[in-house]
Design a protein around this motif. Structure first.
Motif, PDB file in Angstrom:
ATOM      1  N   GLU A 263      17.906  31.276  -6.566  1.00 47.76           N
ATOM      2  CA  GLU A 263      19.087  31.179  -7.513  1.00 47.76           C
ATOM      3  C   GLU A 263      20.312  32.066  -6.876  1.00 47.76           C
ATOM      4  O   GLU A 263      21.472  31.594  -6.998  1.00 47.76           O
ATOM      5  N   ARG A 264      20.104  33.265  -6.293  1.00 46.56           N
ATOM      6  CA  ARG A 264      21.120  34.073  -5.647  1.00 46.56           C
ATOM      7  C   ARG A 264      20.796  34.667  -4.399  1.00 46.56           C
ATOM      8  O   ARG A 264      19.484  34.891  -4.014  1.00 46.56           O
TER       9      ARG A 264
ATOM     10  N   HIS B 123      21.058  37.661  -1.951  1.00 45.95           N
ATOM     11  CA  HIS B 123      20.887  39.147  -2.014  1.00 45.95           C
ATOM     12  C   HIS B 123      21.269  40.108  -0.722  1.00 45.95           C
ATOM     13  O   HIS B 123      20.819  39.648   0.424  1.00 45.95           O
TER      14      HIS B 123
ATOM     15  N   GLU C   2      27.877  31.929   0.764  1.00 44.40           N
ATOM     16  CA  GLU C   2      27.133  32.237  -0.661  1.00 44.40           C
ATOM     17  C   GLU C   2      26.876  33.594  -0.595  1.00 44.40           C
ATOM     18  O   GLU C   2      26.381  34.251   0.399  1.00 44.40           O
ATOM     19  N   HIS C   3      27.389  34.440  -1.647  1.00 44.47           N
ATOM     20  CA  HIS C   3      26.988  35.720  -1.827  1.00 44.47           C
ATOM     21  C   HIS C   3      27.650  36.139  -3.304  1.00 44.47           C
ATOM     22  O   HIS C   3      27.976  35.183  -4.176  1.00 44.47           O
ATOM     23  N   GLU C   4      27.235  37.322  -3.569  1.00 39.09           N
ATOM     24  CA  GLU C   4      27.688  37.925  -5.127  1.00 39.09           C
ATOM     25  C   GLU C   4      28.526  39.162  -4.834  1.00 39.09           C
ATOM     26  O   GLU C   4      28.542  39.668  -5.939  1.00 39.09           O
TER      27      GLU C   4
END
Length: 605
Positions: free
Chosen positions: A64-65, A67, A203-205
């Motif tokens: 999903e994410r 990290h 992609e990252h948060e």
């Protein structure tokens, strides 16, 4: 490093004089130094201590994410807080109106401390700069401004799994999004389908949104794909859809992470395979990633190449700083590691105390090689960044001359440090011996991180083809002649200085050799013959440029006799004695149009 940086900026390039220009009138050496102080502190406190952590704790995808270590988030928050993302922008856009050369110099500290963590910022800055040049006012306000503020980060999505650097073969498609696709305030709206590979920062948060700049082909009037590069266009594809006031709508765009690439080095920057329009997300109830056209249809490559000069200087500078980090680490080790004893006419005396290895001639050779590569490379990158400022803010004739010089120097600015500062990292490992091959010391990571730089932003071979196939022959060789004039001017000045006259003659001979080989390579007019040995030509040309840079830097020492100046002179002497003679072997195969690589057959391997 700071002392060398300041010498190159203020004593050699006279960067403080830029404050006389209207755009930079708020600045002086004092304001530039304040920027360096801030960046050096953030890099020392927030980046450097966690460089190894980001290498060992690679990005992880849980389905999903993605990290990342908390330290990466905190380091980039500190970078954003410094204002460096918008450092060169107008005051009206929240920028400092710093010269490009000062912005690049300030970013040296981050590249040296942790090039992988700094990669997110470099990509975002390049993305936003492109939108400032080619985006509509609304695109600039919504996307670029939020990137400069650090609220969102950005990427470039060019390569594909089957295409690599051959952008004419991209298969990603963009179809108009309905009959009113032209009416969207954010730009003509398309739906994109396809796959993009090697997407750094994809992609990252770290931030609430990611702004992808994506190359895709639009259909022709008959609805069929256009051939070659004809239909390649550029699109803004945000991870999360936004409205015209830059608010997230709550709808996820049809961009999905297919997987993370697990790399030799540069592990602190996520690197991804992204799927566009696979249907995992369906914005507006339809499959296909929403993208907004940047510039005109079919002009995607032209828009992308707008940012290539500064991007390639940035890659070269990153390679330099990794080499610099390895040089400083190996020098520190050599100054404290005892091993061996002096060799005298009577042999070694075991009763005498051990020497520090910095006293061994061969270790000095390796350290001098590193010093000549990294300090020469730093000078080259700063000089090119200074040309960017001249191109943008100089008088018309000076701006035109700067543009011409940049044309021929950019392949060198990207490729030379990528090869030779990598070699500096290899020598740093050698200075440490077996310890250098372990993870107990940082030099092996610097080598692994630096190995990427010969590949991305145009491989070594592509830079070579660009240099010999286009840059040195365009407009009847005007760019090459402009560079030759600058080299000749330096050689003439050095010829009048005690201790530099011999080097001046050697530089003149090297220039003549490169010029002669260029003519012989193209003497038959056959591109296949001329370009078969483009990479040796690139190597020789790069060494010529670095020899010129070193001689020009030596002239700026202006009679100084302290240890700092003597070190610079020793590095210049090393480059002329050990490195410049290499060009004759490289140019030999170029001048005779050596056919071996063209004639080699697959079966013979």
């Amino acid at each position: 490093m700071r002392q060398t940086l300041e010498f190159l900026l203020y004593d050699w390039l006279k960067v403080q004089d830029l404050g006389r220009r209207e755009r930079f009138s708020d600045h002086s050496r004092e304001t530039f130094d304040a920027v360096f102080d801030t960046c050096e502190k953030i890099a020392r406190d927030k980046f450097a201590p966690f460089n190894r952590l980001t290498d060992t704790e690679e990005p992880r995808f849980d389905g999903e994410r993605v990290h990342l270590p908390r330290a990466t988030h905190e380091a980039l928050a500190a970078y954003v807080g410094s204002g460096m993302l918008a450092a060169a922008q107008d005051h009206a856009y929240g920028g400092m109106q710093l010269p490009c050369v000062v912005e690049m110099a300030a970013n040296c500290f981050f590249s040296k401390a942790s090039v992988a963590m700094g990669g997110y910022a470099m990509l975002t800055n390049g993305n936003a700069n492109l939108l400032m040049a080619h985006g509509t006012p609304r695109q600039r306000d919504v996307f670029a401004m939020n990137e400069f503020s650090g609220r969102w980060f950005g990427t470039m999505c060019l390569s594909e799994p089957q295409a690599g650097s051959s952008l004419s073969d991209v298969a990603t498609r963009a179809e108009p999004d309905g009959t009113d696709f032209e009416a969207d305030p954010l730009g003509p709206r398309y739906r994109l389908t396809g796959n993009k590979m090697w997407i750094s920062g994809g992609e990252h948060e770290i931030t609430e949104n990611i702004v992808h700049l994506v190359l895709a082909k639009i259909p022709g009037p008959d609805g069929k794909p256009l051939p070659g590069t004809t239909g390649i266009s550029l699109f803004i594809v945000p991870k999360h859809l936004v409205d015209t006031d830059a608010r997230l709508t709550g709808e996820r765009n049809d961009v999905a992470l297919a997987g993370l690439n697990h790399k030799l080095g540069y592990r602190g920057t996520t690197n991804c395979l992204l799927n566009f329009g696979e249907g995992r997300f369906t914005p507006g109830g339809r499959r296909g990633a929403v993208g907004y056209l940047v510039g005109k249809p079919g002009e995607g490559l032209r828009c992308m190449f707008h940012m290539m000069n500064e991007a390639r200087i940035g890659v070269g500078l990153g390679a330099v700083m990794l080499g610099y980090a390895g040089y400083e680490a190996s020098l520190a080790y050599a100054r404290q590691r005892p091993q061996g004893r002096p060799v005298t006419s009577g042999g070694k005396d075991a009763s005498r105390p051990q020497q520090l290895i910095v006293e061994h001639a061969d270790v000095k050779r390796m350290l001098l090689a590193q010093k000549s590569y990294v300090e020469g490379g730093l000078a080259l990158e700063l000089f090119c960044a200074r040309l960017v400022d001249e191109q943008h803010t100089g008088a018309p004739d000076d701006a035109a001359a700067a543009k011409l010089l940049l044309e021929v120097l950019i392949p060198i600015a990207k490729s030379w440090p990528s090869e030779w500062c990598l070699e500096a990292n290899s020598l740093a490992i050698q200075v440490l011996g077996g310890y250098g091959y372990t993870r107990d010391f940082p030099v092996e990571q610097y080598w692994r991180d630096n190995r990427l730089n010969m590949i991305h932003e145009g491989t070594h071979g592509i830079q070579a083809l660009d240099l010999l196939g286009r840059k040195v022959v365009m407009d009847g060789g005007r760019a090459l002649l402009a560079l030759a004039g600058r080299i000749g001017e330096t050689a003439q000045r050095a010829g009048q200085v005690a201790g530099l006259a011999e080097a001046a003659n050697e530089l003149g001979a090297a220039l003549a050799a490169v010029g002669g080989a260029t003519k012989k390579a193209w003497s038959t007019g056959d591109p296949e013959e001329a370009l078969a040995n483009a990479t040796p030509y690139l190597q020789a040309f790069g060494h010529l440029v670095l020899a010129w840079v070193w001689l020009d830097v030596a002239l700026a020492l202006d009679g100084r006799d302290d240890d700092f100046a003597q070190g610079k002179r020793a590095a210049q002497r090393y480059f002329f004695a050990y490195e410049l003679p290499r060009i004759h072997a490289w140019l030999g195969v170029v001048a005779r149009r050596e056919p071996l690589t063209r004639e080699m057959r697959d079966a013979w391997f």
